[in-house]
Structure formats: structure tokens, C-alpha cells
Write a protein that holds these residues in place. Structure first.
Motif, PDB file in Angstrom:
ATOM      1  N   LYS A 149       0.824  -1.209   0.000  1.00 41.77           N
ATOM      2  CA  LYS A 149       0.000   0.000   0.000  1.00 41.77           C
ATOM      3  C   LYS A 149       0.859   1.259   0.000  1.00 41.77           C
ATOM      4  O   LYS A 149       0.507   2.263  -0.619  1.00 41.77           O
ATOM      5  CB  LYS A 149      -0.937  -0.014   1.210  1.00 41.77           C
ATOM      6  CG  LYS A 149      -1.995  -1.107   1.154  1.00 41.77           C
ATOM      7  CD  LYS A 149      -2.932  -1.067   2.350  1.00 41.77           C
ATOM      8  CE  LYS A 149      -2.265  -1.663   3.575  1.00 41.77           C
ATOM      9  NZ  LYS A 149      -3.230  -1.828   4.697  1.00 41.77           N
ATOM     10  N   LYS A 180      -8.889  -2.957  -1.021  1.00 45.02           N
ATOM     11  CA  LYS A 180      -9.737  -2.036  -0.263  1.00 45.02           C
ATOM     12  C   LYS A 180      -9.064  -0.677  -0.106  1.00 45.02           C
ATOM     13  O   LYS A 180      -9.718   0.374  -0.205  1.00 45.02           O
ATOM     14  CB  LYS A 180     -10.063  -2.637   1.098  1.00 45.02           C
ATOM     15  CG  LYS A 180     -10.964  -3.863   1.032  1.00 45.02           C
ATOM     16  CD  LYS A 180     -11.208  -4.451   2.415  1.00 45.02           C
ATOM     17  CE  LYS A 180     -12.135  -5.649   2.361  1.00 45.02           C
ATOM     18  NZ  LYS A 180     -12.337  -6.274   3.689  1.00 45.02           N
ATOM     19  N   HIS A 181      -7.764  -0.695   0.122  1.00 45.12           N
ATOM     20  CA  HIS A 181      -7.024   0.563   0.262  1.00 45.12           C
ATOM     21  C   HIS A 181      -7.043   1.338  -1.047  1.00 45.12           C
ATOM     22  O   HIS A 181      -7.291   2.555  -1.060  1.00 45.12           O
ATOM     23  CB  HIS A 181      -5.589   0.269   0.686  1.00 45.12           C
ATOM     24  CG  HIS A 181      -4.716   1.481   0.783  1.00 45.12           C
ATOM     25  ND1 HIS A 181      -4.796   2.374   1.829  1.00 45.12           N
ATOM     26  CD2 HIS A 181      -3.756   1.976  -0.058  1.00 45.12           C
ATOM     27  CE1 HIS A 181      -3.924   3.354   1.650  1.00 45.12           C
ATOM     28  NE2 HIS A 181      -3.287   3.133   0.511  1.00 45.12           N
ATOM     29  N   LYS A 183      -9.187   1.180  -3.493  1.00 40.85           N
ATOM     30  CA  LYS A 183     -10.531   1.699  -3.744  1.00 40.85           C
ATOM     31  C   LYS A 183     -10.818   2.932  -2.887  1.00 40.85           C
ATOM     32  O   LYS A 183     -11.512   3.845  -3.342  1.00 40.85           O
ATOM     33  CB  LYS A 183     -11.569   0.618  -3.491  1.00 40.85           C
ATOM     34  CG  LYS A 183     -11.560  -0.518  -4.513  1.00 40.85           C
ATOM     35  CD  LYS A 183     -11.798  -0.026  -5.925  1.00 40.85           C
ATOM     36  CE  LYS A 183     -13.189   0.563  -6.111  1.00 40.85           C
ATOM     37  NZ  LYS A 183     -13.393   1.073  -7.496  1.00 40.85           N
ATOM     38  N   SER A 184     -10.290   2.956  -1.671  1.00 37.46           N
ATOM     39  CA  SER A 184     -10.492   4.128  -0.806  1.00 37.46           C
ATOM     40  C   SER A 184      -9.803   5.361  -1.368  1.00 37.46           C
ATOM     41  O   SER A 184     -10.149   6.494  -1.011  1.00 37.46           O
ATOM     42  CB  SER A 184      -9.968   3.842   0.613  1.00 37.46           C
ATOM     43  OG  SER A 184      -8.547   3.867   0.659  1.00 37.46           O
ATOM     44  N   LYS A 185      -8.833   5.139  -2.250  1.00 39.03           N
ATOM     45  CA  LYS A 185      -8.117   6.227  -2.913  1.00 39.03           C
ATOM     46  C   LYS A 185      -8.654   6.486  -4.320  1.00 39.03           C
ATOM     47  O   LYS A 185      -8.018   7.192  -5.117  1.00 39.03           O
ATOM     48  CB  LYS A 185      -6.620   5.896  -3.001  1.00 39.03           C
ATOM     49  CG  LYS A 185      -5.956   5.605  -1.664  1.00 39.03           C
ATOM     50  CD  LYS A 185      -5.836   6.854  -0.815  1.00 39.03           C
ATOM     51  CE  LYS A 185      -5.036   6.569   0.454  1.00 39.03           C
ATOM     52  NZ  LYS A 185      -4.855   7.786   1.282  1.00 39.03           N
ATOM     53  N   ASP A 186      -9.804   5.883  -4.650  1.00 42.83           N
ATOM     54  CA  ASP A 186     -10.431   6.034  -5.969  1.00 42.83           C
ATOM     55  C   ASP A 186      -9.562   5.501  -7.098  1.00 42.83           C
ATOM     56  O   ASP A 186      -9.560   6.032  -8.219  1.00 42.83           O
ATOM     57  CB  ASP A 186     -10.802   7.498  -6.245  1.00 42.83           C
ATOM     58  CG  ASP A 186     -11.868   8.012  -5.284  1.00 42.83           C
ATOM     59  OD1 ASP A 186     -12.773   7.227  -4.957  1.00 42.83           O
ATOM     60  OD2 ASP A 186     -11.775   9.172  -4.868  1.00 42.83           O
TER      61      ASP A 186
END
Length: 382
Positions: A149, A180-181, A183-186
Motif C-alpha cells: 500500500k 480495499k485501500h 478503492k479508498s483512494k479512488d
């Protein structure tokens, strides 16, 4: 006074509109479509069809230049050349390489992406380096590792937010948390160069991964006791499937199976084109590997493995229609709107709708490219 494109048909998302006029506003966006002759300047394409500019979300290079050269002049040449392939938007695509080189490439593109002429850069696609060695393809295994990440965050910072998509092998340790990480950053996550089981692919897509990269190539195949990555690509309804339809990477019947099983609204045409695209038969390179381009394919000199393609996207459109596995409307949508939707850029490209940038292509009845317009201005003409 407004300008109007007069043509025999227009390829919209849900239908093909017959002979009419499409407004091009002074600000370079589409206006309304009408069948009544309007007052204004008429550009006569009455013997031709109009479609959205094509969107290539997986392309490494063109005309002797490669994204991994880390040369902004080369990126400019790629952008300048792609309208001759019908492409008006694309994602410059990296290869598995050292973390430092990937960081430098992200920084270079991020600094210049918004003001390069020609086909529009809509983001960066990081193809690797978090892959599995068994299905390395033309990627260098010495740089492969479990997903990190911190590296993704560093690359995104260097790119000034331009990283749009990253491909990983979901069987690698920590993949679900990484997805998931991201996706959290688009950042959209794709699955590629992988020996994953069906279950591992399902867990990855449940975590947010949404694209299978060049289906059939660089992945565990379909087996009746273990559906594998291909089985996942055929059946997981939330994901998008990439196909390289050059006639070499995937048999036309195999491409039809993807389209029939998964749906043409979730199948997208990409090129995976490398630097030798547009140059004909030649010797070339992909990353650190020597490549020979002959008989329509690009292959690694040492192993003979396919090394990306030399496909132009408009040719992929023509191929699937010629093979009888898609209608012109489906084929054009699979090369424009569907790839745009896969990475969330369908608000700026892939449509002829009112208010969108007037990026479009002019085609004859054989789907041969006649002209490419960007922001309402002719950028390429045959």
C-alpha cells in the motif's frame, strides 16, 4: 453561429440514430441531435457514420515510443499518433519495473498529463508489479512482489493523483487489504498475470476489484474442477473483461464466449499495444526484453511468447464485426463507453451526449476511419 455534423447515422449508448444533425458548440462540447436541418454551419458527412472517440484503457506505447521510457516527448508522440487509430482518450500503461522507475514515470506523466495535445490522457494504468511469476508473460519477474500500500500511495503522490487503475495477482499475500485501500483512494483494481483460484478472484472482486485484464492471456485457465481466473472472468457479473481482439491473442470463438457469457456491456476492447505499434515489421523492445514484430504479432526473442500487441483499436472494432461476434453498435461501444465505465471516466468520454467533449470519429460502412475530432476540431483526417 453553431456548427452541426450531418451524417447518415450516429452511434449513441442505447441506439443508433438515423440521418440527422449533431450540434458542436463553440466550447468544444456536443449539443443536441436533431433530424431537422438547423441554421448554422453544416459539416457534411452524409455518406458516413459518427461514433464516440475510442477509449484505450490498456496501451503501453505507439510509433516507437513506450510509457516506460519516461520521456515526455515520447508520451506527446503517442498522444499525437493515437487519433489515427480512432482513439481520443487513453490510459498510458506501465510495466512491471523497479519501484523507483515506476515512481519517476508517474511523476513525469502527472506533471504534464493535463496539457498534452492529441488523444487525452485520462489517468495512468499501473500494470504490475504485484504479479505472480508463473504467469509473468512479458513482465519481468525480478521486480514482482506482494502488493504494498505504501508504494501505491507514493506513486499516486508522485503522479499528482493521476493513477487511475492498477493490476495485481489476487493470490499474493495482502491482496484483499490492498484492494480495499486502493478503492479508498479512488483507484480501480484489475486482476492480471495470476494463478489465482476462482475463490481468490471472488474474494478480490468482493473487496472491490472490477476488471479482468486481457482475458485468457496471463492467467489460470478454465478447468471443470477449478474454474480459475477465466471462470471468474466469465461469471462474476460486477466485473469488466478486457479482450485483445487482434486474432492472435484470442481465438474469435473464445472472444465470443466471453461476450456471450459475460455480456457485451461488460466486455471491453483494448490493444495492449507496445512501442512497435504503427511501425510494421521490425525489431523492438518491451521493457528490458528484446521483441521481434512479424506476421502481425510482437513476440519475445528469447521465448517466442506474445509481448503485448501491435493492434490499433479501430482494427479491433473491425475484427469483431468481421468475425460475426458483435454488431457495429456493440463493437464501438465495447471500444469507447464500456472501457470508460470500467475506470469511472464515462463522465468525460465515450458518449455523443449533450455536454460531453466533442470527441468523435467518422467511419465509412466498413468501419474504416475517415477522421477523428477532438473537442470539436478535426485532429486527424485520412
Amino acid at each position: 453561429m453553431a456548427t452541426y455534423i450531418y451524417a447518415k447515422q450516429f452511434f449513441y449508448e442505447h441506439d443508433v440514430k438515423e440521418k440527422g444533425y449533431l450540434e458542436i458548440r463553440d466550447n468544444g462540447t456536443f449539443g443536441q441531435y436533431t433530424t431537422e436541418k438547423p441554421n448554422g454551419t453544416i459539416i457534411d458527412y452524409s455518406n458516413y457514420s459518427i461514433a464516440p472517440g475510442l477509449v484505450d484503457t490498456h496501451i503501453h506505447g505507439y510509433l516507437g515510443h513506450d510509457v516506460m521510457d519516461n520521456d515526455i516527448e515520447g508520451i506527446k508522440m503517442i498522444s499525437n499518433g493515437l487519433p489515427s487509430c480512432g482513439v481520443t482518450s487513453y490510459l498510458p500503461t506501465t510495466l512491471t519495473a523497479s519501484a523507483d522507475l515506476l515512481n519517476d514515470v508517474c511523476q513525469t506523466i502527472g506533471q504534464h498529463a493535463s496539457h498534452i495535445k492529441g488523444a487525452k490522457i485520462q489517468g495512468i494504468f499501473l500494470e504490475g508489479p504485484f504479479f505472480c511469476e508463473k504467469y509473468k508473460g512479458a513482465q519481468n519477474p525480478k521486480y514482482m512482489s506482494d502488493p504494498q500500500k505504501e508504494l501505491l500511495d507514493k506513486w499516486q503522490d508522485s503522479a499528482q493523483g493521476w493513477v487511475k487503475k492498477i493490476a495485481i495477482a489476487p493470490e499474493r499475500e495482502g491482496s484483499v487489504d490492498f484492494i480495499k485501500h486502493a478503492k479508498s483512494k479512488d483507484i480501480y483494481v484489475a486482476l492480471a498475470h495470476t494463478d489465482a483460484t476462482y475463490q481468490e478472484c471472488l474474494e478480490a472482486t468482493n473487496a472491490g476489484a472490477n476488471i479482468f485484464v486481457h482475458v485468457y492471456n496471463g492467467m489460470r485457465g478454465l478447468h471443470h474442477r477449478e474454474p480459475g481466473v477465466v471462470g471468474a472472468a466469465l461469471t462474476i457479473p460486477t466485473a469488466f473483461d478486457e479482450l485483445i481482439c487482434d486474432g492472435h491473442h484470442v481465438n474469435p470463438i473464445s472472444a465470443k464466449i466471453v461476450m456471450d457469457c459475460h455480456g457485451r456491456d461488460k466486455t471491453m476492447l483494448i490493444t495492449d499495444c507496445m512501442r512497435a505499434g504503427g511501425l510494421g515489421e521490425c525489431q523492438s523492445t518491451l521493457g528490458e526484453f528484446d521483441v521481434i514484430v512479424k506476421d502481425g504479432t510482437a513476440r519475445l526473442v528469447d521465448s517466442g511468447s506474445l509481448a503485448g500487441s501491435i493492434l490499433e483499436l479501430i482494427t479491433g472494432v473491425q475484427n469483431v464485426v468481421r468475425w460475426g461476434i458483435a454488431t457495429p453498435h456493440e463493437a464501438l461501444k465495447m471500444a469507447s463507453l464500456v472501457p470508460a465505465q470500467s475506470v469511472g471516466i464515462d463522465n468525460v468520454c465515450g458518449r455523443l451526449d449533450e455536454g460531453y467533449p466533442a470527441d468523435f470519429i467518422v467511419l465509412n460502412d466498413s468501419l474504416e476511419l475517415q477522421a477523428t475530432y477532438i473537442d470539436g476540431k478535426a485532429y486527424y483526417t485520412k
